[in-house]
Write a protein that holds these residues in place. Structure first.
Motif, PDB file in Angstrom:
ATOM      1  N   ALA A 141      58.481 -36.643  25.638  1.00  0.00           N
ATOM      2  CA  ALA A 141      59.081 -36.757  27.157  1.00  0.00           C
ATOM      3  C   ALA A 141      58.390 -36.155  28.032  1.00  0.00           C
ATOM      4  N   LEU A 142      57.826 -35.077  27.620  1.00  0.00           N
ATOM      5  CA  LEU A 142      56.945 -34.190  28.615  1.00  0.00           C
ATOM      6  C   LEU A 142      55.500 -34.916  28.711  1.00  0.00           C
ATOM      7  N   ALA A 143      55.187 -35.508  27.974  1.00  0.00           N
ATOM      8  CA  ALA A 143      53.785 -36.178  27.897  1.00  0.00           C
ATOM      9  C   ALA A 143      53.952 -37.625  28.625  1.00  0.00           C
ATOM     10  N   ALA A 144      55.099 -38.311  28.723  1.00  0.00           N
ATOM     11  CA  ALA A 144      55.279 -39.463  29.465  1.00  0.00           C
ATOM     12  C   ALA A 144      55.499 -38.967  30.894  1.00  0.00           C
ATOM     13  N   LEU A 145      55.574 -37.653  31.481  1.00  0.00           N
ATOM     14  CA  LEU A 145      55.856 -37.630  32.771  1.00  0.00           C
ATOM     15  C   LEU A 145      54.450 -37.537  33.545  1.00  0.00           C
ATOM     16  N   ALA A 146      54.518 -37.913  34.910  1.00  0.00           N
ATOM     17  CA  ALA A 146      53.220 -37.738  35.571  1.00  0.00           C
ATOM     18  C   ALA A 146      52.707 -36.296  35.436  1.00  0.00           C
ATOM     19  N   PRO A 147      51.600 -36.061  35.662  1.00  0.00           N
ATOM     20  CA  PRO A 147      50.766 -34.644  35.492  1.00  0.00           C
ATOM     21  C   PRO A 147      51.496 -33.656  36.556  1.00  0.00           C
ATOM     22  N   GLU A 148      51.646 -34.236  37.527  1.00  0.00           N
ATOM     23  CA  GLU A 148      52.231 -33.224  38.694  1.00  0.00           C
ATOM     24  C   GLU A 148      53.701 -32.861  38.434  1.00  0.00           C
ATOM     25  N   ALA A 149      54.386 -33.649  37.390  1.00  0.00           N
ATOM     26  CA  ALA A 149      55.840 -33.208  37.326  1.00  0.00           C
ATOM     27  C   ALA A 149      55.701 -32.421  35.911  1.00  0.00           C
ATOM     28  N   ARG A 150      54.772 -32.072  35.143  1.00  0.00           N
ATOM     29  CA  ARG A 150      55.136 -31.564  33.915  1.00  0.00           C
ATOM     30  C   ARG A 150      55.429 -29.995  34.091  1.00  0.00           C
ATOM     31  N   ASP A 151      54.487 -29.186  35.015  1.00  0.00           N
ATOM     32  CA  ASP A 151      54.998 -27.887  35.024  1.00  0.00           C
ATOM     33  C   ASP A 151      56.321 -27.616  35.023  1.00  0.00           C
ATOM     34  N   ARG A 152      56.902 -28.324  36.001  1.00  0.00           N
ATOM     35  CA  ARG A 152      58.451 -28.229  36.177  1.00  0.00           C
ATOM     36  C   ARG A 152      59.269 -28.497  34.779  1.00  0.00           C
ATOM     37  N   ALA A 153      58.868 -29.868  34.398  1.00  0.00           N
ATOM     38  CA  ALA A 153      59.642 -30.187  33.216  1.00  0.00           C
ATOM     39  C   ALA A 153      59.570 -29.150  32.233  1.00  0.00           C
ATOM     40  N   PHE A 154      58.227 -28.701  31.938  1.00  0.00           N
ATOM     41  CA  PHE A 154      57.872 -27.421  30.948  1.00  0.00           C
ATOM     42  C   PHE A 154      58.907 -26.516  31.148  1.00  0.00           C
ATOM     43  N   LEU A 155      58.897 -26.007  32.198  1.00  0.00           N
ATOM     44  CA  LEU A 155      59.672 -24.808  32.426  1.00  0.00           C
ATOM     45  C   LEU A 155      61.146 -25.047  32.224  1.00  0.00           C
ATOM     46  N   CYS A 156      61.581 -26.175  32.839  1.00  0.00           N
ATOM     47  CA  CYS A 156      62.799 -26.636  32.601  1.00  0.00           C
ATOM     48  C   CYS A 156      63.436 -26.550  31.094  1.00  0.00           C
ATOM     49  N   CYS A 157      62.623 -27.080  30.158  1.00  0.00           N
ATOM     50  CA  CYS A 157      63.019 -26.934  28.775  1.00  0.00           C
ATOM     51  C   CYS A 157      62.953 -25.563  28.204  1.00  0.00           C
ATOM     52  N   TRP A 158      61.746 -24.882  28.573  1.00  0.00           N
ATOM     53  CA  TRP A 158      61.645 -23.490  28.130  1.00  0.00           C
ATOM     54  C   TRP A 158      62.739 -22.602  28.508  1.00  0.00           C
ATOM     55  N   THR A 159      63.320 -23.066  29.807  1.00  0.00           N
ATOM     56  CA  THR A 159      64.490 -21.821  30.056  1.00  0.00           C
ATOM     57  C   THR A 159      65.816 -22.257  29.538  1.00  0.00           C
TER      58      THR A 159
END
Length: 239
Positions: A141-159
């Motif tokens: 799911a993370l890899a499928a996102l546009a590069p500019e959206a990945r930092d937010r999605a990564f930190l969302c999953c991490w939290t």
């Protein structure tokens, strides 16, 4: 120190955000225990030491208002994996998280709670961290996102992972690749299998608190290992 209660807290939890760079009131700082002062003195940098003091002064003030015990009289005990609890008021559950100058305090009467906050920032090592800590579905799911959206999605999953682990009080004794939380901020139930059984949690995320991503998890139930591994009844089996 500036403490603001957040509106519309979810899952029976009450949430506060704390500005750790605001100067705490002297009377709040005076409530800290000797053990807390000892931990504060271990910080090499003054800014980190001051933020620790502000966070724990705010935690004591917040818990005092919730349980009616003076802040200076609150006593804490640690669980097997280091999660603190109140000695005098075992039914009031809480958790503290901080990221740089921002802290998040969660309090719950209805079950064990975990909270995590991370300021949004570039994550150049997100892919490597995801490989270590995320499930295959979360990585896809993370890899499928546009590069500019990945930092937010990564930190969302991490939290979300951190909030669940903190709620259960088991820390990193459980492989974070063994339970699914997703990379988007949807509310869901999460099941975590441990050596003692299964914990079921209610999980929520919210964003844009001073540019931070936040997650809160509350334990709904704990099933012993025998119950978690029991055979499913026919009506429980989905076609």
């Amino acid at each position: 120190m500036t403490t603001v209660q957040l509106p519309a807290s979810t899952h029976c939890c009450r949430l506060w955000q704390v500005d750790l760079d605001a100067t705490p009131a002297p009377q709040a700082v005076a409530c800290l225990s000797e053990a807390e002062w000892e931990r504060a003195r271990r910080f090499v940098f003054k800014r980190d030491r001051n933020r620790f003091i502000a966070a724990h002064a705010a935690l004591r003030e917040t818990l005092s208002t919730q349980c009616g015990i003076p802040a200076s009289m609150l006593e804490f005990a640690l669980g097997p994996f280091g999660k603190p609890r109140l000695v005098e008021h075992d039914g009031l559950h809480f958790n503290l998280s901080h990221s740089q100058s921002l802290a998040l305090i969660a309090v719950c009467d209805d079950g064990e709670v975990g909270a995590d906050v991370e300021l949004l920032r570039p994550m150049p090592d997100a892919e490597a961290l995801a490989e270590t800590y995320f499930t295959p579905a979360e990585r896809r799911a993370l890899a499928a996102l546009a590069p500019e959206a990945r930092d937010r999605a990564f930190l969302c999953c991490w939290t979300r992972k951190e909030a669940c682990l903190k709620a259960t009080g088991i820390g990193l004794s459980v492989d974070t690749r063994g339970f699914e939380v997703g990379v988007s901020p949807d509310a869901r139930e999460v099941a975590i299998d441990t050596a003692d059984g299964r914990a079921r949690l209610a999980l929520s995320s919210f964003h844009d608190v001073q540019g931070a991503l936040c997650a809160v998890a509350r334990v709904l139930a704990r099933e012993p290992a025998a119950a978690a591994c029991r055979p499913l009844a026919p009506q429980e089996i989905c076609a």
